[in-house]
Design an enzyme around this catalytic site. Structure first.
Site, PDB file in Angstrom:
ATOM      1  N   ARG A 189     -49.954 -55.030 -25.316  1.00  0.00           N
ATOM      2  CA  ARG A 189     -49.860 -53.635 -24.876  1.00  0.00           C
ATOM      3  C   ARG A 189     -51.209 -52.950 -25.019  1.00  0.00           C
ATOM      4  O   ARG A 189     -51.969 -53.255 -25.931  1.00  0.00           O
ATOM      5  CB  ARG A 189     -48.844 -52.858 -25.734  1.00  0.00           C
ATOM      6  N   ARG A 206     -39.427 -61.856 -17.808  1.00  0.00           N
ATOM      7  CA  ARG A 206     -39.387 -62.648 -19.038  1.00  0.00           C
ATOM      8  C   ARG A 206     -38.242 -62.156 -19.937  1.00  0.00           C
ATOM      9  O   ARG A 206     -37.888 -60.985 -19.913  1.00  0.00           O
ATOM     10  CB  ARG A 206     -40.706 -62.493 -19.805  1.00  0.00           C
ATOM     11  N   LYS A 262     -48.578 -51.845 -13.533  1.00  0.00           N
ATOM     12  CA  LYS A 262     -48.069 -53.175 -13.179  1.00  0.00           C
ATOM     13  C   LYS A 262     -47.778 -53.271 -11.680  1.00  0.00           C
ATOM     14  O   LYS A 262     -46.990 -52.494 -11.142  1.00  0.00           O
ATOM     15  CB  LYS A 262     -46.805 -53.463 -13.997  1.00  0.00           C
TER      16      LYS A 262
HETATM   17  P1  ATP Z   1     -44.569 -58.681 -21.418  1.00  0.00           P
HETATM   18  O1  ATP Z   1     -44.506 -59.768 -20.388  1.00  0.00           O
HETATM   19  O2  ATP Z   1     -45.932 -58.426 -21.908  1.00  0.00           O
HETATM   20  O3  ATP Z   1     -43.563 -58.838 -22.500  1.00  0.00           O
HETATM   21  P2  ATP Z   1     -43.303 -56.613 -19.708  1.00  0.00           P
HETATM   22  O4  ATP Z   1     -42.746 -55.438 -20.416  1.00  0.00           O
HETATM   23  O5  ATP Z   1     -44.049 -56.379 -18.463  1.00  0.00           O
HETATM   24  O6  ATP Z   1     -44.270 -57.330 -20.718  1.00  0.00           O
HETATM   25  P3  ATP Z   1     -41.741 -58.617 -18.358  1.00  0.00           P
HETATM   26  O7  ATP Z   1     -40.524 -59.360 -18.787  1.00  0.00           O
HETATM   27  O8  ATP Z   1     -42.996 -59.381 -18.095  1.00  0.00           O
HETATM   28  O9  ATP Z   1     -42.059 -57.523 -19.453  1.00  0.00           O
HETATM   29  O10 ATP Z   1     -41.375 -57.810 -17.016  1.00  0.00           O
HETATM   30  C1  ATP Z   1     -40.166 -57.107 -16.901  1.00  0.00           C
HETATM   31  C2  ATP Z   1     -40.465 -55.599 -17.021  1.00  0.00           C
HETATM   32  O11 ATP Z   1     -41.244 -55.202 -15.898  1.00  0.00           O
HETATM   33  C3  ATP Z   1     -39.238 -54.723 -16.965  1.00  0.00           C
HETATM   34  O12 ATP Z   1     -38.687 -54.556 -18.262  1.00  0.00           O
HETATM   35  C4  ATP Z   1     -39.792 -53.409 -16.395  1.00  0.00           C
HETATM   36  O13 ATP Z   1     -40.419 -52.649 -17.397  1.00  0.00           O
HETATM   37  C5  ATP Z   1     -40.887 -53.880 -15.481  1.00  0.00           C
HETATM   38  N1  ATP Z   1     -40.465 -53.990 -14.051  1.00  0.00           N
HETATM   39  C6  ATP Z   1     -39.251 -54.319 -13.532  1.00  0.00           C
HETATM   40  N2  ATP Z   1     -39.289 -54.342 -12.187  1.00  0.00           N
HETATM   41  C7  ATP Z   1     -40.559 -54.032 -11.832  1.00  0.00           C
HETATM   42  C8  ATP Z   1     -41.227 -53.890 -10.598  1.00  0.00           C
HETATM   43  N3  ATP Z   1     -40.635 -54.086  -9.416  1.00  0.00           N
HETATM   44  N4  ATP Z   1     -42.549 -53.539 -10.644  1.00  0.00           N
HETATM   45  C9  ATP Z   1     -43.200 -53.326 -11.804  1.00  0.00           C
HETATM   46  N5  ATP Z   1     -42.613 -53.445 -13.001  1.00  0.00           N
HETATM   47  C10 ATP Z   1     -41.309 -53.799 -13.028  1.00  0.00           C
HETATM   48  C1  BTN Z   2     -42.313 -60.514 -15.260  1.00  0.00           C
HETATM   49  O1  BTN Z   2     -43.169 -59.628 -15.094  1.00  0.00           O
HETATM   50  O2  BTN Z   2     -41.704 -60.705 -16.326  1.00  0.00           O
HETATM   51  C2  BTN Z   2     -42.038 -61.478 -14.173  1.00  0.00           C
HETATM   52  C3  BTN Z   2     -41.284 -60.908 -13.011  1.00  0.00           C
HETATM   53  C4  BTN Z   2     -41.000 -61.990 -11.986  1.00  0.00           C
HETATM   54  C5  BTN Z   2     -40.177 -61.501 -10.821  1.00  0.00           C
HETATM   55  C6  BTN Z   2     -40.029 -62.571  -9.786  1.00  0.00           C
HETATM   56  S1  BTN Z   2     -39.333 -61.965  -8.271  1.00  0.00           S
HETATM   57  C7  BTN Z   2     -39.143 -63.601  -7.681  1.00  0.00           C
HETATM   58  C8  BTN Z   2     -38.653 -64.433  -8.854  1.00  0.00           C
HETATM   59  N1  BTN Z   2     -37.218 -64.359  -8.993  1.00  0.00           N
HETATM   60  C9  BTN Z   2     -36.856 -63.739 -10.117  1.00  0.00           C
HETATM   61  O3  BTN Z   2     -35.679 -63.519 -10.473  1.00  0.00           O
HETATM   62  N2  BTN Z   2     -37.941 -63.371 -10.828  1.00  0.00           N
HETATM   63  C10 BTN Z   2     -39.158 -63.761 -10.166  1.00  0.00           C
END
Ligand code: ATP
Ligand code: BTN
Length: 320
Positions: free
Chosen positions: A317, A117, A182
């Site tokens: 969070r 996101r 996560k």
């Molecule tokens: P929210 O969606 O609540 O704002 P979030 O911090 O999880 O929270 P997202 O945009 O949903 O943000 O997910 C991207 C985030 O997930 C990255 O900033 C990193 O902290 C984490 N992330 C990136 N790659 C991975 C992965 N392969 N597995 C788990 N977490 C990951």
């Molecule tokens: C999140 O937690 O914010 C979402 C992560 C989504 C990752 C998947 S991997 C397949 C697809 N292609 C991308 O570039 N992002 C999503």
């Protein structure tokens, strides 16, 4: 042979997990040992651990089961494309929506620019996780798109449960959690409207056996290997089950909207009854999480009572 086709071919030879000498690999691909060594470095940059032992050759740190487009395609109704190396499976579909039919799927082994996101980076090493996206034309339009990441989350966790993988939970609005870490993320993106319908791409990234390649992730994370506890994961079967579950849930959502999913979400909500913080831009609200409302908003109980919050700018969070 194109640059990365050489590397993919090397990988499929090394996938058995045994040693292969630089000489035999070079003979197989018609190139020098030095060229092989360069390609091996390129593969390592994709996030794969390869050892080199003097006199024996190269060996993968762990055997690899590569995704198989034909196997997956033979067991799902959706058109499937597998691209071993891609920028982002979401972006790939977004760029091609006019040529695709609703339900089309793109899978990858490695994403150079996987995203979450608000443009955050999604760590996507080669071959150890699952990255895929599905294009969906939602006739109900943009307004209905909001609930979609919730519906997809429910469908994915229920599919894991059917496969015997229990204990996975949901974090509003788009994450899968296991033991407060996560495990997977869901990203729904829109490419605009055609008539009243919304063109959506739903992307899922799920960690399967990511090890030190996740060391730079700035929040606690886990892999399906931890949920299973050492058993083997068939990546192709997992992809098949998740594609089917997604397809089914999106069809159901078209007919019933959120109503069938609220209770199902609340059963799986990782933070229900727990203290959480909601980050809304520069503001923060602390309260007890009370699951989701019928529109998919997250409910927070504070001294002022229970209030719902909805919108793409909100992050939840753990509060304790
Ligand atoms: P929210 O969606 O609540 O704002 P979030 O911090 O999880 O929270 P997202 O945009 O949903 O943000 O997910 C991207 C985030 O997930 C990255 O900033 C990193 O902290 C984490 N992330 C990136 N790659 C991975 C992965 N392969 N597995 C788990 N977490 C990951
Ligand atoms: C999140 O937690 O914010 C979402 C992560 C989504 C990752 C998947 S991997 C397949 C697809 N292609 C991308 O570039 N992002 C999503």
């Amino acid at each position: 042979m194109r640059e990365h086709n050489v590397k993919l071919s090397l990988l499929s030879t090394l996938a058995d997990g045994t040693f292969h000498s630089g000489e035999s690999l070079g003979e197989q691909l018609g190139m020098s040992r030095a060229a092989i060594s360069k390609h091996i470095q390129g593969i390592q940059a994709w996030g794969i651990d390869i050892f080199r032992v003097q006199g024996k050759g190269y060996q993968l740190a762990e055997p690899l089961t590569l995704l198989d487009e034909r196997e997956i395609q033979s067991q799902v109704r959706n058109p499937v494309e597998l691209h071993p190396i891609i920028d982002s499976t979401n972006q790939y579909l977004l760029d091609r929506i006019s040529q695709l039919s609703s339900g089309s799927v793109c899978l990858a082994e490695y994403q150079k620019s996987g995203r979450g996101r608000r443009g955050r980076h999604w760590v996507s090493p080669f071959g150890s996780n699952l990255y895929f996206s599905m294009y969906w034309r939602l006739d109900a339009g943009m307004a209905a798109a909001m609930g979609l990441s919730l519906v997809v989350g429910v469908a994915v966790v229920e599919a894991l449960e059917r496969m015997g993988l229990v204990g996975v939970k949901l974090k509003w609005p788009n994450d899968l959690y296991f033991n407060d870490r996560k495990l997977a993320g869901i990203l729904v993106e829109m490419s605009g409207q055609a008539g009243g319908a919304a063109n959506l791409v739903v992307g899922i990234g799920m960690n399967l056996s990511m090890q030190d390649k996740g060391k730079n992730i700035d929040q606690p994370w886990t892999s399906l290997a931890d949920v299973i506890g050492g058993e083997h994961i068939d990546r192709n079967q997992l992809a098949i089950q998740l594609i089917r579950a997604l397809d089914e849930a999106l069809q159901q959502y078209e007919y019933t909207g959120m109503q069938d999913f609220v209770e199902r979400w609340n059963r799986l909500d990782n933070f229900i009854g727990r203290q959480v913080r909601l980050l809304i831009g520069p503001n923060e609200i602390v309260g007890i999480e009370r699951g989701i409302d019928p529109h998919g908003g997250v409910q927070l109980e504070t001294s002022e009572g229970i209030k719902s919050y909805i919108g793409g700018e909100i992050s939840l969070r753990k509060g304790d």
